[in-house]
Structure formats: C-alpha cells, structure tokens
Design an enzyme around this catalytic site. Structure first.
Site: not given
Length: 269
Positions: A121-122
C-alpha cells in the site's frame, strides 16, 4: 553533620557519574519521545555537549535505533551523539516512560504478512519524491528527515531489496510507539499487531496515541469489533477521502481478523 556529609557525597557522586557527550551534527532535534514523529522540544548545535540520563530504542536513524534521554528531559537520536561505542553506554529507560504495560516483551518485528501489506500500500519509490499530499518519501513509505533523504544509508535509486531493508529499519519504531500506548490487558496475535502497525505507520504515532481505537482497546472492547469499526474512519489525507486509504483500511481489517495462534502483545510467543 554526618547526615549532611552523606547527602553531599550522594550529590557529588551523581554529578560525577553523569557523563556528557558531544553533538556531531548541526541543529540536532531533541524530541518528546524516542522517534522522529514526536514533537521537538529543543535543538542542540554541533559541538555542544549533552548529559545522558538513560537510553531506549526508537526510530532507526542511519541504522542506529538507540535514542538518548538527555538531562533536558527530551530524546535525541544516538546517531548524532559521539559516545564512542555502537551500543548502550548507560542504563535503559524504565518502561514506565512509554506508558504501555508490555514491559518491552511484545514482538518487536511484525510478521511477513504485515511487512508485505505495508509495502503493497505504500508503493515502491526508488528515489525521493513527494507523496500524494506533498511529503518527500522514498522506498516503501520512508518519510525523509533530511534534504534528499540524506539520512538513508542505502544508495539511490533503491532496489526493491534495499527498500524492503529500509522498511524493516523503520517499522519497529511504529510497533514500539503503538505498544507504548496499549495497556497490558490488551491481547493481540501477530496478525492483529501487524495490521495495527501498518495503520500506525500510515497515520503516525501522535494520531494513534489520541485515537478512539486505542482507547477502546485499553477499555477492554473486543479487538475485532474495534478494528472493524474504527479503522475505516482513517481514510482521509490532506482533508480528502482517498480511495487508496479506504482500500488499505479494508486490507488491514482483513489481516487483523485473520486467525492466528501466535501471541504478539503483550508477550511475544
């Protein structure tokens, strides 16, 4: 007279055993806690000496995760203090300073599922650039502390391997601050601790500390219910709802509710 002499001796002894060490960089911040997300209380200049009362672990700065509590009552990264050794030079700060009930026996590193979730998700950024709200980041969500992320010890552009290593350097700090806000009555397995570390990494230690989620866990509410109800509230960045955050919270809840027999907080099994 004898009582006065003993008191005087004790005072002199305390002074003589308090060692001072020089600051090695310009404008080194001393913070309210052992990490870069804590507020700045004061700054030290290069060549200035500081007295260290105790040391503890926190944000990793160029591979060094030790933070020194100074006589001013704030914390400075040991990386910027010339102690002469690569390790502790005095006693560790008491567990009461963090406010948590784990006494440091929780799992310091999250499981692979949690690391992969954060990385997913980063997103991978090989060289420093602004994130969606303008903050300079690199690797998998590393927030730059200096111009051009000069504090990062890995060569740019990062590979996915070195970016994962940088992420592994960063994550324990967020697990540590999360653990410091939870009391010993809270019970979390490794998936639950990993999911909450991902959330903490995303929103910051300060927000986690004052969150309703932490308050409810400490009050004894059912962890799965708390995560399901509270995590979705953290979907905004820069005042706007981001679909990426909505999806990330769903992924964190899914991991949180994935059954596991491995306890991670307050004791690591």
């Amino acid at each position: 007279m004898k009582l006065f002499s003993l008191a005087l001796f004790a005072a002199l002894s305390a002074t003589s055993f308090a060692k001072s060490y020089p600051v090695t960089d310009n404008t080194v911040n001393c913070r309210s806690g052992p990490g870069t997300s804590y507020s700045v209380k004061k700054s030290y200049q290069k060549g200035q000496t500081v007295s260290i009362s105790c040391q503890t672990s926190g944000t990793s700065v160029s591979g060094n995760n030790i933070w020194d509590k100074t006589s001013d009552g704030c914390y400075v990264a040991d990386y910027y203090i010339k102690t002469g050794v690569n390790g502790y030079v005095t006693t560790k700060c008491g567990s009461s300073s963090g406010g948590g009930g784990s006494s440091g026996s929780y799992c310091k590193k999250i499981n692979t599922a949690g690391v992969n979730l954060v990385a997913q998700w980063e997103g991978f950024v090989p060289s420093p650039k602004p994130d969606p709200i303008g903050l300079p980041t690199v690797g998998y969500g590393h927030l730059c502390q200096k111009k051009n992320c000069a504090e990062v010890k890995y060569k740019f552009p990062l590979s996915q391997t070195t970016a994962k290593q940088l992420l592994s350097d960063d994550l324990p700090k967020y697990t540590a601050c999360l653990a410091s806000y939870l009391n010993s009555k809270v019970k979390l397995n490794d998936n639950q601790l990993a999911a909450l570390t991902s959330w903490t990494f995303n929103v910051g230690c300060g927000n986690v500390k004052t969150s309703t989620l932490v308050k409810r866990l400490n009050n004894g509410d059912n962890p799965n219910t708390v995560a399901s109800q509270e995590l979705p509230n953290w979907r905004k960045a820069g005042g706007k709802v981001l679909q990426g955050l909505v999806n990330r919270r769903k992924a964190e809840i899914k991991l949180f509710k994935t059954a596991s027999s491995k306890q991670a907080y307050p004791k690591c099994q």
